[in-house]
Design a protein around this motif. Structure first.
Motif, PDB file in Angstrom:
ATOM      1  N   SER A 292       8.072  11.056 -20.968  1.00  0.00           N
ATOM      2  CA  SER A 292       7.803  10.830 -19.552  1.00  0.00           C
ATOM      3  C   SER A 292       7.296   9.413 -19.299  1.00  0.00           C
ATOM      4  CB  SER A 292       6.771  11.842 -19.040  1.00  0.00           C
ATOM      5  OG  SER A 292       5.533  11.678 -19.728  1.00  0.00           O
ATOM      6  N   ILE A 293       7.676   8.885 -18.139  1.00  0.00           N
ATOM      7  CA  ILE A 293       7.156   7.613 -17.636  1.00  0.00           C
ATOM      8  C   ILE A 293       6.797   7.835 -16.171  1.00  0.00           C
ATOM      9  CG2 ILE A 293       7.657   5.193 -17.106  1.00  0.00           C
ATOM     10  CD1 ILE A 293       9.717   5.220 -19.371  1.00  0.00           C
ATOM     11  N   TYR A 294       5.511   7.769 -15.847  1.00  0.00           N
ATOM     12  CA  TYR A 294       5.053   7.923 -14.467  1.00  0.00           C
ATOM     13  C   TYR A 294       4.472   6.586 -14.025  1.00  0.00           C
ATOM     14  CZ  TYR A 294       5.359  12.884 -15.739  1.00  0.00           C
ATOM     15  OH  TYR A 294       5.790  14.110 -16.172  1.00  0.00           O
ATOM     16  N   LEU A 295       5.183   5.932 -13.124  1.00  0.00           N
ATOM     17  CA  LEU A 295       4.855   4.561 -12.755  1.00  0.00           C
ATOM     18  C   LEU A 295       4.587   4.477 -11.254  1.00  0.00           C
ATOM     19  CD1 LEU A 295       6.821   1.483 -14.068  1.00  0.00           C
ATOM     20  CD2 LEU A 295       6.147   1.613 -11.684  1.00  0.00           C
ATOM     21  N   SER A 296       3.466   3.863 -10.885  1.00  0.00           N
ATOM     22  CA  SER A 296       3.133   3.623  -9.477  1.00  0.00           C
ATOM     23  C   SER A 296       2.983   2.119  -9.268  1.00  0.00           C
ATOM     24  CB  SER A 296       1.814   4.315  -9.092  1.00  0.00           C
ATOM     25  OG  SER A 296       1.896   5.709  -9.270  1.00  0.00           O
ATOM     26  N   ASN A 297       3.638   1.601  -8.222  1.00  0.00           N
ATOM     27  CA  ASN A 297       3.520   0.170  -7.972  1.00  0.00           C
ATOM     28  C   ASN A 297       3.792  -0.144  -6.515  1.00  0.00           C
ATOM     29  OD1 ASN A 297       4.125  -2.958  -8.542  1.00  0.00           O
ATOM     30  ND2 ASN A 297       3.135  -2.030 -10.338  1.00  0.00           N
ATOM     31  N   ALA A 298       3.050  -1.129  -6.018  1.00  0.00           N
ATOM     32  CA  ALA A 298       3.130  -1.481  -4.606  1.00  0.00           C
ATOM     33  C   ALA A 298       4.433  -2.176  -4.265  1.00  0.00           C
ATOM     34  CB  ALA A 298       1.941  -2.358  -4.221  1.00  0.00           C
ATOM     35  N   TYR A 299       4.905  -3.048  -5.164  1.00  0.00           N
ATOM     36  CA  TYR A 299       6.089  -3.857  -4.877  1.00  0.00           C
ATOM     37  C   TYR A 299       7.006  -3.810  -6.098  1.00  0.00           C
ATOM     38  CZ  TYR A 299       2.443  -5.498  -1.740  1.00  0.00           C
ATOM     39  OH  TYR A 299       1.401  -5.542  -0.853  1.00  0.00           O
ATOM     40  N   PHE A 300       8.069  -3.035  -6.004  1.00  0.00           N
ATOM     41  CA  PHE A 300       8.965  -2.808  -7.135  1.00  0.00           C
ATOM     42  C   PHE A 300      10.152  -3.750  -7.041  1.00  0.00           C
ATOM     43  CE2 PHE A 300      12.469  -0.330  -9.166  1.00  0.00           C
ATOM     44  CZ  PHE A 300      11.953  -0.303 -10.449  1.00  0.00           C
ATOM     45  N   VAL A 301      10.029  -4.919  -7.675  1.00  0.00           N
ATOM     46  CA  VAL A 301      11.103  -5.912  -7.720  1.00  0.00           C
ATOM     47  C   VAL A 301      11.221  -6.378  -9.176  1.00  0.00           C
ATOM     48  CG1 VAL A 301      12.045  -8.016  -6.674  1.00  0.00           C
ATOM     49  CG2 VAL A 301      10.415  -6.628  -5.397  1.00  0.00           C
ATOM     50  N   TRP A 326       6.425   4.128   0.806  1.00  0.00           N
ATOM     51  CA  TRP A 326       7.615   4.260   1.635  1.00  0.00           C
ATOM     52  C   TRP A 326       7.651   3.157   2.682  1.00  0.00           C
ATOM     53  CZ3 TRP A 326      12.031   5.919   0.739  1.00  0.00           C
ATOM     54  CH2 TRP A 326      12.949   6.212   1.754  1.00  0.00           C
ATOM     55  N   THR A 327       6.470   2.790   3.166  1.00  0.00           N
ATOM     56  CA  THR A 327       6.336   1.646   4.075  1.00  0.00           C
ATOM     57  C   THR A 327       5.119   0.857   3.626  1.00  0.00           C
ATOM     58  OG1 THR A 327       7.233   2.958   5.909  1.00  0.00           O
ATOM     59  CG2 THR A 327       6.108   0.899   6.465  1.00  0.00           C
ATOM     60  N   SER A 328       5.343  -0.347   3.099  1.00  0.00           N
ATOM     61  CA  SER A 328       4.229  -1.142   2.595  1.00  0.00           C
ATOM     62  C   SER A 328       3.757  -2.122   3.664  1.00  0.00           C
ATOM     63  CB  SER A 328       4.647  -1.913   1.335  1.00  0.00           C
ATOM     64  OG  SER A 328       5.338  -3.097   1.664  1.00  0.00           O
ATOM     65  N   ASN A 329       2.815  -2.974   3.289  1.00  0.00           N
ATOM     66  CA  ASN A 329       2.315  -4.002   4.217  1.00  0.00           C
ATOM     67  C   ASN A 329       3.219  -5.226   4.252  1.00  0.00           C
ATOM     68  OD1 ASN A 329       1.525  -4.589   1.539  1.00  0.00           O
ATOM     69  ND2 ASN A 329      -0.019  -6.028   2.286  1.00  0.00           N
ATOM     70  N   GLY A 348      19.577   8.090 -13.166  1.00  0.00           N
ATOM     71  CA  GLY A 348      18.793   9.318 -13.291  1.00  0.00           C
ATOM     72  C   GLY A 348      17.310   9.146 -13.069  1.00  0.00           C
ATOM     73  N   ILE A 349      16.881   7.962 -12.616  1.00  0.00           N
ATOM     74  CA  ILE A 349      15.463   7.711 -12.338  1.00  0.00           C
ATOM     75  C   ILE A 349      15.088   8.355 -11.007  1.00  0.00           C
ATOM     76  CG2 ILE A 349      13.776   5.899 -11.826  1.00  0.00           C
ATOM     77  CD1 ILE A 349      15.366   4.066 -13.684  1.00  0.00           C
ATOM     78  N   HIS A 350      13.912   8.969 -10.950  1.00  0.00           N
ATOM     79  CA  HIS A 350      13.413   9.565  -9.715  1.00  0.00           C
ATOM     80  C   HIS A 350      12.674   8.496  -8.903  1.00  0.00           C
ATOM     81  CE1 HIS A 350      14.190  13.739 -11.069  1.00  0.00           C
ATOM     82  NE2 HIS A 350      13.876  13.257 -12.272  1.00  0.00           N
ATOM     83  N   ILE A 351      13.113   8.264  -7.671  1.00  0.00           N
ATOM     84  CA  ILE A 351      12.448   7.325  -6.772  1.00  0.00           C
ATOM     85  C   ILE A 351      11.670   8.138  -5.739  1.00  0.00           C
ATOM     86  CG2 ILE A 351      12.741   5.472  -5.097  1.00  0.00           C
ATOM     87  CD1 ILE A 351      13.403   4.614  -7.906  1.00  0.00           C
ATOM     88  N   LEU A 352      10.349   7.934  -5.716  1.00  0.00           N
ATOM     89  CA  LEU A 352       9.463   8.707  -4.846  1.00  0.00           C
ATOM     90  C   LEU A 352       8.772   7.772  -3.864  1.00  0.00           C
ATOM     91  CD1 LEU A 352       7.812  10.750  -7.748  1.00  0.00           C
ATOM     92  CD2 LEU A 352       9.860  11.369  -6.437  1.00  0.00           C
ATOM     93  N   GLY A 353       8.813   8.128  -2.579  1.00  0.00           N
ATOM     94  CA  GLY A 353       8.198   7.303  -1.548  1.00  0.00           C
ATOM     95  C   GLY A 353       6.884   7.892  -1.058  1.00  0.00           C
ATOM     96  N   TYR A 354       5.799   7.143  -1.230  1.00  0.00           N
ATOM     97  CA  TYR A 354       4.475   7.585  -0.782  1.00  0.00           C
ATOM     98  C   TYR A 354       4.346   7.294   0.703  1.00  0.00           C
ATOM     99  CZ  TYR A 354      -0.559   8.452  -1.084  1.00  0.00           C
ATOM    100  OH  TYR A 354      -1.819   8.968  -0.912  1.00  0.00           O
ATOM    101  N   ARG A 355       4.067   8.314   1.528  1.00  0.00           N
ATOM    102  CA  ARG A 355       4.120   8.134   2.971  1.00  0.00           C
ATOM    103  C   ARG A 355       2.794   8.308   3.693  1.00  0.00           C
ATOM    104  NH1 ARG A 355       7.789  13.464   4.444  1.00  0.00           N
ATOM    105  NH2 ARG A 355       6.551  15.043   3.344  1.00  0.00           N
ATOM    106  N   HIS A 356       1.721   8.608   2.965  1.00  0.00           N
ATOM    107  CA  HIS A 356       0.439   8.887   3.624  1.00  0.00           C
ATOM    108  C   HIS A 356      -0.309   7.619   4.010  1.00  0.00           C
ATOM    109  CE1 HIS A 356       0.761  13.163   2.825  1.00  0.00           C
ATOM    110  NE2 HIS A 356       1.094  12.878   1.581  1.00  0.00           N
ATOM    111  N   ALA A 357      -0.137   6.567   3.242  1.00  0.00           N
ATOM    112  CA  ALA A 357      -0.890   5.324   3.458  1.00  0.00           C
ATOM    113  C   ALA A 357      -0.187   4.216   2.687  1.00  0.00           C
ATOM    114  CB  ALA A 357      -2.342   5.487   2.974  1.00  0.00           C
ATOM    115  N   MET A 358      -0.741   3.022   2.761  1.00  0.00           N
ATOM    116  CA  MET A 358      -0.227   1.934   1.939  1.00  0.00           C
ATOM    117  C   MET A 358      -0.632   2.173   0.492  1.00  0.00           C
ATOM    118  SD  MET A 358       1.208  -0.793   1.052  1.00  0.00           S
ATOM    119  CE  MET A 358       1.072  -1.896  -0.365  1.00  0.00           C
ATOM    120  N   LEU A 359       0.348   2.364  -0.374  1.00  0.00           N
ATOM    121  CA  LEU A 359       0.100   2.542  -1.808  1.00  0.00           C
ATOM    122  C   LEU A 359       0.078   1.164  -2.459  1.00  0.00           C
ATOM    123  CD1 LEU A 359      -0.008   4.556  -4.304  1.00  0.00           C
ATOM    124  CD2 LEU A 359       2.437   4.053  -4.519  1.00  0.00           C
TER     125      LEU A 359
END
Length: 442
Positions: A292-301, A326-329, A348-359
């Motif tokens: 498993s690889i669980y990765l969180s990042n504000a700007y994925f470039v 899902w919507t950043s600053n 096959g990578i899962h792309i997940l959008g965080y929508r509650h706040a700025m991640l």
């Protein structure tokens, strides 16, 4: 006027011009006209592309400004995590700003010898003044207090706030280039994007949180507190940076004893020396992943090598999940990030959008064994540009805490599917293609 042909020459009164020379001149004129036309064409194409990028980015920024004006503050899910023992150190994860700031101010108030604090952004608001006030009290007690903040990162912060630190506090406003000749050196454009607090060389904080009331309750970020000998390594990173770029008449002479720790490693990017170990750390860990690889990042470039490593991991059966806001600053960064999603989804990578706040988190955990928390985004500015710092941790118990935090963050997200993404509107795809060349600048 008489013109007489003599072999290969035309004769004029007082002037002989070889026919071959005339032919060469005509050929050169045709060549120049052809290439001049091509140059104009290339120039016009470049101007058109650049203009399209400016127009597209401007439209997105206007839409973002309207959206932000009407946006209401929303709460986001959070959990409390217990402190974890890793070797000789105790580690605590923070996912909510108010809890983090409370712990940081308590650590500052307990200081006996030194306080080192570094922040890319330091807002002129309630949270910003709280930190200034607590630091001033400790400086008045005789504690050595050193503060670093980035000049570019605080351009919109009032000058009065930045110059009103207590005189007893040692202050450095880091400047990317202090001399005009530095502007000719690309290495000098690096910003100080680090966020650190070290107290007495024993307690340290590192992660994504800047200092400001907005971040205390409205942004979802991740920070780490370390209590133990590993803090001395982070303290040394601060003092090295200060002594290198700070006032020459105010060097930090205090040095806390460092030691090798196989469980906790510190990685820092150094733009001036062209060393960027954080990117290599990610690639090496991703290449070793088996489950498993669980990765969180504000700007994925990501750059090509990092993206290839993620795709290869997924294709060999690793569960790769990437959580992004899902919507950043930075709306332009969002759209540039979207240009990578097709490749990721097809692999096959899962792309997940965080929508509650700025991640704003910069974290990763792999195979329930390896984790990292730090200041580096997965973009080119962080990977091969700015001064950044990440901590790398080998601990299954700590990785379990990271997995719990990731599960909380992904309990209610937008998950993209390849079919849905490939069938997004044509104008969306066009905008992404127009902005794609900008990925090399971010």
């Amino acid at each position: 006027m008489n013109i007489q042909k003599r072999g290969m020459k035309f004769t004029k009164p007082g002037h002989n011009v070889p026919l071959k020379k005339i032919q060469q001149n005509l050929q050169f004129l045709k060549f120049w006209q052809k290439n001049f036309s091509a140059t104009i064409l290339i120039r016009n194409i470049i101007i058109s592309i650049f203009s399209a990028q400016i127009i597209t980015a401007t439209i997105l920024l206007v839409i973002s400004a309207i959206r932000d004006r009407n946006k209401k503050q929303r709460s986001f899910p959070s959990i409390e995590l217990k402190e974890v023992q890793v070797g000789a150190n105790r580690l605590q994860i923070y996912g909510y700003g108010e809890d983090l700031y409370k712990a940081m101010l308590e650590a500052i108030d307990s200081a006996q010898e030194s306080i080192y604090i570094e922040s890319y952004i330091w807002k002129d608001d309630e949270a910003g003044w709280d930190f200034k006030t607590h630091l001033a009290h400790k400086a008045a007690e005789g504690v050595e207090v050193y503060v670093i903040f980035d000049r570019i990162g605080n351009l919109v912060v009032p000058r009065d706030f930045k110059t009103s630190f207590d005189p007893a506090i040692h202050l450095m406003e880091y400047r990317a280039f202090g001399l005009y000749r530095h502007m000719l050196d690309p290495r000098r454009y690096a910003l100080d994007h680090r966020k650190l607090l070290i107290v007495d060389g024993k307690t340290s904080f590192i992660g994504g949180y800047n200092i400001g009331s907005l971040y205390a309750s409205s942004w979802r970020d991740t920070h780490l507190r370390i209590q133990g000998p590993a803090s001395a390594e982070i303290a040394r990173s601060f003092t090295d940076f200060w002594n290198r770029f700070g006032p020459k008449n105010e060097p930090i002479k205090r040095q806390y004893q460092r030691r090798f720790d196989p469980l906790i490693n510190l990685h820092g990017n150094d733009a001036l020396r062209l060393t960027f170990p954080i990117r290599d750390m990610y690639i090496e860990a991703i290449n070793r992943a088996e489950h498993s690889i669980y990765l969180s990042n504000a700007y994925f470039v990501p750059d090509g090598s990092l993206l290839d490593s993620l795709k290869a991991a997924s294709q060999r059966g690793v569960d790769v999940r990437i959580l992004v806001p899902w919507t950043s600053n930075h709306v332009v960064a969002d759209w540039i990030s979207h240009s990578y999603f097709s490749e990721c989804l097809d692999a096959g990578i899962h792309i997940l959008g965080y929508r509650h706040a700025m991640l704003h988190a910069k974290t990763c955990t792999i195979d329930g064994q390896w984790s990292t928390i730090g200041t580096a985004n997965l973009d080119r500015l962080s990977s091969i540009g700015n001064y950044e710092i990440n901590v790398e941790i080998y601990s299954s118990e700590f990785a379990q805490q990271m997995e719990r935090l990731f599960a909380c963050d992904t309990a209610d997200v937008i998950e993209l599917t390849a079919d849905r993404w490939h069938h997004r509107p044509w104008y969306t795809k066009l905008s992404e293609h127009i902005l794609t060349p900008l990925r090399f600048m971010m």
